[in-house]
Motif scaffolding. Structure first.
Motif, PDB file in Angstrom:
ATOM      1  N   THR A 251       0.835  -1.195   0.000  1.00 51.88           N
ATOM      2  CA  THR A 251       0.000   0.000   0.000  1.00 51.88           C
ATOM      3  C   THR A 251       0.867   1.241   0.000  1.00 51.88           C
ATOM      4  O   THR A 251       1.987   1.230   0.494  1.00 51.88           O
ATOM      5  CB  THR A 251      -0.940   0.036   1.221  1.00 51.88           C
ATOM      6  OG1 THR A 251      -0.140   0.032   2.397  1.00 51.88           O
ATOM      7  CG2 THR A 251      -1.884  -1.145   1.234  1.00 51.88           C
ATOM      8  N   ILE A 252       0.309   2.292  -0.555  1.00 51.86           N
ATOM      9  CA  ILE A 252       1.046   3.554  -0.667  1.00 51.86           C
ATOM     10  C   ILE A 252       1.464   4.083   0.692  1.00 51.86           C
ATOM     11  O   ILE A 252       2.567   4.565   0.851  1.00 51.86           O
ATOM     12  CB  ILE A 252       0.180   4.568  -1.437  1.00 51.86           C
ATOM     13  CG1 ILE A 252       0.616   4.540  -2.868  1.00 51.86           C
ATOM     14  CG2 ILE A 252       0.276   5.947  -0.900  1.00 51.86           C
ATOM     15  CD1 ILE A 252       0.147   5.648  -3.707  1.00 51.86           C
ATOM     16  N   GLU A 253       0.584   3.989   1.703  1.00 55.53           N
ATOM     17  CA  GLU A 253       0.941   4.570   2.994  1.00 55.53           C
ATOM     18  C   GLU A 253       2.064   3.814   3.688  1.00 55.53           C
ATOM     19  O   GLU A 253       2.708   4.348   4.567  1.00 55.53           O
ATOM     20  CB  GLU A 253      -0.264   4.747   3.913  1.00 55.53           C
ATOM     21  CG  GLU A 253      -0.944   3.493   4.331  1.00 55.53           C
ATOM     22  CD  GLU A 253      -2.079   3.116   3.413  1.00 55.53           C
ATOM     23  OE1 GLU A 253      -2.769   2.156   3.742  1.00 55.53           O
ATOM     24  OE2 GLU A 253      -2.276   3.731   2.368  1.00 55.53           O
ATOM     25  N   GLN A 254       2.339   2.577   3.283  1.00 56.38           N
ATOM     26  CA  GLN A 254       3.483   1.866   3.833  1.00 56.38           C
ATOM     27  C   GLN A 254       4.777   2.378   3.190  1.00 56.38           C
ATOM     28  O   GLN A 254       5.832   2.280   3.789  1.00 56.38           O
ATOM     29  CB  GLN A 254       3.344   0.361   3.613  1.00 56.38           C
ATOM     30  CG  GLN A 254       2.246  -0.255   4.466  1.00 56.38           C
ATOM     31  CD  GLN A 254       1.994  -1.693   4.108  1.00 56.38           C
ATOM     32  OE1 GLN A 254       2.129  -2.104   2.968  1.00 56.38           O
ATOM     33  NE2 GLN A 254       1.611  -2.474   5.102  1.00 56.38           N
TER      34      GLN A 254
ATOM     35  N   LEU B 122      11.449  19.169  -4.290  1.00 59.49           N
ATOM     36  CA  LEU B 122      10.804  18.975  -5.589  1.00 59.49           C
ATOM     37  C   LEU B 122      10.913  17.509  -6.022  1.00 59.49           C
ATOM     38  O   LEU B 122       9.949  16.929  -6.537  1.00 59.49           O
ATOM     39  CB  LEU B 122      11.451  19.894  -6.617  1.00 59.49           C
ATOM     40  CG  LEU B 122      10.867  19.928  -8.017  1.00 59.49           C
ATOM     41  CD1 LEU B 122       9.392  20.309  -7.992  1.00 59.49           C
ATOM     42  CD2 LEU B 122      11.652  20.902  -8.877  1.00 59.49           C
ATOM     43  N   GLY B 123      12.048  16.898  -5.776  1.00 52.31           N
ATOM     44  CA  GLY B 123      12.241  15.493  -6.128  1.00 52.31           C
ATOM     45  C   GLY B 123      11.295  14.573  -5.372  1.00 52.31           C
ATOM     46  O   GLY B 123      10.767  13.608  -5.923  1.00 52.31           O
ATOM     47  N   ARG B 124      11.082  14.886  -4.104  1.00 51.06           N
ATOM     48  CA  ARG B 124      10.158  14.078  -3.296  1.00 51.06           C
ATOM     49  C   ARG B 124       8.730  14.206  -3.813  1.00 51.06           C
ATOM     50  O   ARG B 124       7.997  13.224  -3.899  1.00 51.06           O
ATOM     51  CB  ARG B 124      10.246  14.518  -1.838  1.00 51.06           C
ATOM     52  CG  ARG B 124       9.423  13.677  -0.913  1.00 51.06           C
ATOM     53  CD  ARG B 124       9.719  14.054   0.515  1.00 51.06           C
ATOM     54  NE  ARG B 124       8.893  13.293   1.414  1.00 51.06           N
ATOM     55  CZ  ARG B 124       8.490  13.721   2.590  1.00 51.06           C
ATOM     56  NH1 ARG B 124       8.891  14.898   3.022  1.00 51.06           N
ATOM     57  NH2 ARG B 124       7.733  12.986   3.349  1.00 51.06           N
TER      58      ARG B 124
ATOM     59  N   ALA C 110       4.000   8.016  -7.915  1.00 52.01           N
ATOM     60  CA  ALA C 110       3.416   6.858  -7.223  1.00 52.01           C
ATOM     61  C   ALA C 110       1.896   6.964  -7.190  1.00 52.01           C
ATOM     62  O   ALA C 110       1.190   5.974  -7.419  1.00 52.01           O
ATOM     63  CB  ALA C 110       3.976   6.755  -5.807  1.00 52.01           C
ATOM     64  N   LEU C 111       1.376   8.159  -6.937  1.00 55.36           N
ATOM     65  CA  LEU C 111      -0.080   8.360  -6.893  1.00 55.36           C
ATOM     66  C   LEU C 111      -0.707   8.196  -8.269  1.00 55.36           C
ATOM     67  O   LEU C 111      -1.813   7.662  -8.404  1.00 55.36           O
ATOM     68  CB  LEU C 111      -0.408   9.736  -6.303  1.00 55.36           C
ATOM     69  CG  LEU C 111      -0.026   9.942  -4.842  1.00 55.36           C
ATOM     70  CD1 LEU C 111      -0.273  11.381  -4.415  1.00 55.36           C
ATOM     71  CD2 LEU C 111      -0.759   8.976  -3.931  1.00 55.36           C
ATOM     72  N   ILE C 112      -0.006   8.658  -9.299  1.00 52.39           N
ATOM     73  CA  ILE C 112      -0.481   8.496 -10.680  1.00 52.39           C
ATOM     74  C   ILE C 112      -0.503   7.016 -11.036  1.00 52.39           C
ATOM     75  O   ILE C 112      -1.477   6.509 -11.604  1.00 52.39           O
ATOM     76  CB  ILE C 112       0.382   9.317 -11.656  1.00 52.39           C
ATOM     77  CG1 ILE C 112       0.130  10.821 -11.448  1.00 52.39           C
ATOM     78  CG2 ILE C 112       0.105   8.919 -13.108  1.00 52.39           C
ATOM     79  CD1 ILE C 112       1.145  11.726 -12.123  1.00 52.39           C
TER      80      ILE C 112
ATOM     81  N   LEU D  30      -4.655   7.304  -8.330  1.00 55.97           N
ATOM     82  CA  LEU D  30      -5.282   8.255  -7.413  1.00 55.97           C
ATOM     83  C   LEU D  30      -5.246   9.685  -7.937  1.00 55.97           C
ATOM     84  O   LEU D  30      -6.067  10.514  -7.566  1.00 55.97           O
ATOM     85  CB  LEU D  30      -4.598   8.194  -6.041  1.00 55.97           C
ATOM     86  CG  LEU D  30      -4.581   6.820  -5.368  1.00 55.97           C
ATOM     87  CD1 LEU D  30      -3.836   6.883  -4.051  1.00 55.97           C
ATOM     88  CD2 LEU D  30      -5.975   6.286  -5.181  1.00 55.97           C
ATOM     89  N   VAL D  31      -4.287   9.946  -8.806  1.00 53.99           N
ATOM     90  CA  VAL D  31      -4.124  11.271  -9.419  1.00 53.99           C
ATOM     91  C   VAL D  31      -3.950  11.067 -10.915  1.00 53.99           C
ATOM     92  O   VAL D  31      -3.344  10.105 -11.363  1.00 53.99           O
ATOM     93  CB  VAL D  31      -2.890  12.008  -8.834  1.00 53.99           C
ATOM     94  CG1 VAL D  31      -2.607  13.298  -9.580  1.00 53.99           C
ATOM     95  CG2 VAL D  31      -3.089  12.291  -7.353  1.00 53.99           C
TER      96      VAL D  31
END
Length: 116
Positions: A4-7, A41-43, A50-52, A56-57
């Motif tokens: 999962t993303i939150e992990q 900016l890199g983060r 990751a969201l794309i 999710l985005v």
């Protein structure tokens, strides 16, 4: 490997990023997101990708723009659900932190009362 993303990423940063995308102007860019989130900016680029990838985005480039590297970030329906879930999770965690701080304060006050 985390599933999962939150992990993989901090839930609070993801929640704030999703909220910012949802409420910001259509011309929002990664540099502005980085400033809003107080991170590099890199983060922001890493998190957005990751969201794309998770759906999710959505990133659309401006068709009428001369600069084809400019994107418009949109929250997908799944992204809106995830934002809501993360917001509830954040509120619950903050509530628990608040209650713990209240207990610590009460204990400190009781200890101080016994000293004087």
């Amino acid at each position: 490997m985390p599933s999962t993303i939150e992990q993989q990423l901090e839930p609070e940063v993801i929640q704030k990023l999703l909220h910012t995308i949802e409420t910001a102007s259509p011309t929002l860019n990664q540099r502005t997101l980085a400033q809003e989130l107080c991170c590099s900016l890199g983060r922001v680029n890493y998190i957005l990708n990751a969201l794309i990838e998770k759906g999710l985005v959505k990133a659309n480039n401006f068709h009428k723009s001369q600069d084809k590297l400019k994107y418009r970030y949109l929250l997908t329906p799944e992204g809106a659900k995830e934002k809501l879930r993360l917001t509830r999770q954040l509120v619950e965690r903050k509530r628990m932190e608040y209650e713990e701080l209240c207990r610590q304060l009460e204990q400190a006050e009781d200890k101080q009362d016994t000293l004087f």
